[in-house]
Design an enzyme around this catalytic site. Structure first.
Site, PDB file in Angstrom:
ATOM      1  N   ASP A   6       6.448   5.466  14.225  1.00  8.76           N
ATOM      2  CA  ASP A   6       7.062   4.373  15.177  1.00  8.76           C
ATOM      3  C   ASP A   6       8.681   4.106  15.029  1.00  8.76           C
ATOM      4  O   ASP A   6       9.422   4.568  15.904  1.00  8.76           O
ATOM      5  CB  ASP A   6       6.388   3.155  15.136  1.00  8.76           C
ATOM      6  CG  ASP A   6       6.074   2.699  13.765  1.00  8.76           C
ATOM      7  OD1 ASP A   6       6.658   3.096  12.721  1.00  8.76           O
ATOM      8  OD2 ASP A   6       5.157   1.758  13.466  1.00  8.76           O
ATOM      9  N   ASP A  10       1.235   5.146   1.173  1.00  7.25           N
ATOM     10  CA  ASP A  10       0.582   6.113   2.013  1.00  7.25           C
ATOM     11  C   ASP A  10       1.045   7.693   1.610  1.00  7.25           C
ATOM     12  O   ASP A  10       2.225   7.532   1.239  1.00  7.25           O
ATOM     13  CB  ASP A  10       0.841   5.872   3.605  1.00  7.25           C
ATOM     14  CG  ASP A  10       0.071   4.554   3.965  1.00  7.25           C
ATOM     15  OD1 ASP A  10      -1.012   4.300   3.346  1.00  7.25           O
ATOM     16  OD2 ASP A  10       0.710   3.869   4.908  1.00  7.25           O
ATOM     17  N   ASP A  49       0.782  -1.231  -0.190  1.00  3.49           N
ATOM     18  CA  ASP A  49       0.025   0.143   0.034  1.00  3.49           C
ATOM     19  C   ASP A  49       1.084   1.356   0.152  1.00  3.49           C
ATOM     20  O   ASP A  49       2.091   1.157   0.467  1.00  3.49           O
ATOM     21  CB  ASP A  49      -0.907  -0.091   1.058  1.00  3.49           C
ATOM     22  CG  ASP A  49      -0.441  -0.249   2.602  1.00  3.49           C
ATOM     23  OD1 ASP A  49      -0.795  -1.164   3.205  1.00  3.49           O
ATOM     24  OD2 ASP A  49       0.762   0.295   2.929  1.00  3.49           O
TER      25      ASP A  49
HETATM   26  P1  ATP Z   1       3.352  -2.845   6.043  1.00  2.34           P
HETATM   27  O1  ATP Z   1       2.348  -1.823   5.114  1.00  2.34           O
HETATM   28  O2  ATP Z   1       4.369  -3.302   5.373  1.00  2.34           O
HETATM   29  O3  ATP Z   1       2.535  -3.528   6.841  1.00  2.34           O
HETATM   30  P2  ATP Z   1       3.738   0.009   7.317  1.00  2.34           P
HETATM   31  O4  ATP Z   1       5.063   0.464   8.065  1.00  2.34           O
HETATM   32  O5  ATP Z   1       3.491   0.808   5.790  1.00  2.34           O
HETATM   33  O6  ATP Z   1       4.250  -1.560   6.968  1.00  2.34           O
HETATM   34  P3  ATP Z   1       1.233   0.688   8.129  1.00  2.34           P
HETATM   35  O7  ATP Z   1       0.221   0.442   8.788  1.00  2.34           O
HETATM   36  O8  ATP Z   1       0.954   0.866   6.522  1.00  2.34           O
HETATM   37  O9  ATP Z   1       2.579   0.141   8.341  1.00  2.34           O
HETATM   38  O10 ATP Z   1       1.694   2.280   8.190  1.00  2.34           O
HETATM   39  C1  ATP Z   1       2.087   3.133   7.447  1.00  2.34           C
HETATM   40  C2  ATP Z   1       3.043   4.328   8.435  1.00  2.34           C
HETATM   41  O11 ATP Z   1       2.407   4.877   9.453  1.00  2.34           O
HETATM   42  C3  ATP Z   1       4.225   3.490   9.151  1.00  2.34           C
HETATM   43  O12 ATP Z   1       5.479   3.094   8.301  1.00  2.34           O
HETATM   44  C4  ATP Z   1       4.509   4.420  10.207  1.00  2.34           C
HETATM   45  O13 ATP Z   1       5.364   5.498   9.688  1.00  2.34           O
HETATM   46  C5  ATP Z   1       3.200   5.006  10.435  1.00  2.34           C
HETATM   47  N1  ATP Z   1       2.746   4.284  11.566  1.00  2.34           N
HETATM   48  C6  ATP Z   1       1.646   3.247  11.660  1.00  2.34           C
HETATM   49  N2  ATP Z   1       1.143   2.580  12.393  1.00  2.34           N
HETATM   50  C7  ATP Z   1       1.790   3.446  13.602  1.00  2.34           C
HETATM   51  C8  ATP Z   1       2.104   3.408  14.885  1.00  2.34           C
HETATM   52  N3  ATP Z   1       0.934   2.584  15.644  1.00  2.34           N
HETATM   53  N4  ATP Z   1       2.568   4.281  15.536  1.00  2.34           N
HETATM   54  C9  ATP Z   1       3.276   5.320  14.814  1.00  2.34           C
HETATM   55  N5  ATP Z   1       3.248   5.092  13.484  1.00  2.34           N
HETATM   56  C10 ATP Z   1       2.817   4.507  13.166  1.00  2.34           C
HETATM   57 MG    MG Z   2       2.043   0.415   4.642  1.00  2.00          MG
END
Ligand code: ATP
Ligand code: MG
Length: 450
Positions: free
Chosen positions: A140, A66, A64
């Site tokens: 995070d 963002d 995905d």
């Molecule tokens: P993936 O999509 O591969 O599972 P991701 O890091 O992209 O991993 P997402 O849930 O898509 O995870 O979140 C996008 C972004 O939002 C993260 O990379 C991070 O910067 C931020 N983020 C997500 N969840 C949290 C959280 N609980 N606390 C702080 N920042 C967060």
């Molecule tokens: Mg993601």
């Protein structure tokens, strides 16, 4: 060794120009690019952010994309017809392109004013807008705080994410204990991302797990269900499971599973690990997977134990399994909310297990025609680790599906008992069997049925 913690100075901002990083626009989804360009043309800043930037830099294929911007959700909505504002805890704009959704978040700030709600150190709501610098430090991990700028195709590395990416390490931004108290799910994200990326968790980030892990029991069960799917149904389930065990995070999330494994039942461990690795293999082959099967695997040990106890107390077979299943699902759902359609499927998979043992002609054909046969049979094959008997039973049922049904009927002999003439007992199920026969080949123990 680098014992980073919140007191250590965060590395300074670094801007990496387009010719010094590997992100190419052809690896970014068309929809995400459209959103970025549109925001930019309207005079807003627009960045790809988080996991997408991280995965692109690692040569991965983000699932995905963002986007982060200084436009407010309302301003985003005005720019896109296909836009919906969602979320209360964390207000966002979703821009929808067919099946793809681009999540557009406004930079979050540190200010005291506005719509932020914190109780006992936990962030319950965060809708205070801010600058990109502020937005970065509330993320995070450092590797998750890099921004790809559509204005000049540079990468803004706010807090040293690039170095961590090269070192394959996950470091939290800020003080780990405080960050986990704000949001305990970050502990799971650490374990999941370490498994997914093959990174290790920095010592300072892992140190609080043993003490703070129990806070996960208080996280919203629906959110934990989503997180569980990302851990177990995204192709790195076995590794995620081992991470949870290693870091004492299994018990707060799956207390039932942790309890049974603690008893040292090696067959059960084998069943769980095989179930997870079969699921991973299916995901890598692009086949469908269902949470029902996997949750059935994770909870099986305790369901079986409780059903056996109830049977010893003289309960009838069907009732014993039903009651055991209800109890275990109810207990698990307090931690990870399992939607009804899945828990129903799980209960069926379990309840069909004792029925494989009955090989009277009528029962065999009835079971072969059961809508949940395939998933239950895959489950039976996984249970081969329990005993030689179960393994042979699995082989018997494999053969039963391969034989022409007339031959199977002959081998099983005439139906006994009150159920009437044998032809009557086999005719209807046999017809059903022919119809679905093509799909019923030897399973791989990770059924896709749901
Ligand atoms: P993936 O999509 O591969 O599972 P991701 O890091 O992209 O991993 P997402 O849930 O898509 O995870 O979140 C996008 C972004 O939002 C993260 O990379 C991070 O910067 C931020 N983020 C997500 N969840 C949290 C959280 N609980 N606390 C702080 N920042 C967060
Ligand atoms: Mg993601």
């Amino acid at each position: 060794m680098n014992h980073s913690n919140g007191n250590e100075a965060q590395p300074a901002l670094r801007i990496i120009p387009r010719d010094q990083h590997t992100i190419s626009r052809k690896n970014i989804s068309k929809s995400a690019l459209r959103v970025l360009y549109r925001l930019h043309e309207a005079g807003h800043s627009a960045y790809l952010v988080g996991g997408a930037v991280r995965d692109l830099l690692l040569d991965g294929h983000p699932k995905d994309f963002d986007v982060a911007t200084d436009a407010t959700p309302e301003q985003v909505k005005q720019l896109f017809r296909n836009c919906r504002l969602i979320g209360r805890r964390f207000r966002l704009a979703h821009v929808i392109f067919g099946r793809e959704i681009i999540e557009v978040a406004t930079f979050r700030g540190q200010g005291e004013e506005g719509d932020r709600h914190i109780v006992d150190g936990r962030i319950l709501r965060d809708n205070v807008w801010g600058s990109i610098e502020e937005d970065a430090v509330r993320r995070d991990f450092r590797v998750n705080a890099m921004y790809y700028n559509i204005a000049d195709f540079s990468v803004r590395d706010e807090v040293g994410g690039m170095r961590d990416l090269q070192d394959h390490v996950l470091r939290l931004i800020g003080d780990p204990e405080q960050r986990y108290r704000e949001d305990p799910v970050r502990m799971l994200r650490a374990a999941r991302l370490a498994a997914k990326l093959n990174f290790h968790i920095d010592e300072a980030a892992a140190a609080p797990f043993a003490e703070l892990g129990p806070l996960l029991s208080e996280a919203p069960p629906a959110r934990l269900f989503d997180e569980s799917l990302k851990m177990f149904l995204a192709g790195h389930g076995l590794k995620s499971f081992h991470m949870l065990e290693r870091y004492d995070l299994l018990a707060p999330l799956f207390p039932v599973t942790a309890r049974t494994l603690k008893r040292g039942d090696q067959a059960l461990r084998a069943l769980i690990e095989q179930g997870l690795s079969n699921t991973d293999a299916r995901v890598h082959e692009g086949k469908s997977v269902t949470p029902a099967f996997l949750f059935a695997v994770l909870l099986w040990g305790e369901v079986r134990a409780q059903a056996e106890t109830l049977l010893e107390q003289g309960k009838d077979l069907a009732l014993a399994w039903q009651r055991a299943a209800h109890r275990i699902v109810a207990e698990q759902s307090q931690h990870v909310a399992i939607p009804k359609r899945f828990s129903y499927a799980m209960e069926e998979i379990w309840a069909l297990q004792p029925r494989f043992e009955n090989r009277s002609r009528k029962r065999v054909f009835r079971l072969l025609g059961h809508p949940r046969f395939r998933a239950a049979y895959d489950f039976l094959l996984l249970r081969g680790s329990e005993s030689e008997e179960i393994r042979e039973l699995g082989e018997w049922w494999t053969r039963a599906q391969e034989l022409p049904q007339e031959q199977l009927a002959d081998e099983l002999g005439p139906s006994k008992g009150k159920s009437g003439p044998s032809t009557g007992a086999t005719a209807a199920p046999a017809k059903r069997r022919r119809r679905r026969g093509g799909r019923r080949r030897r399973g791989d123990g990770a059924s896709s049925a749901d």
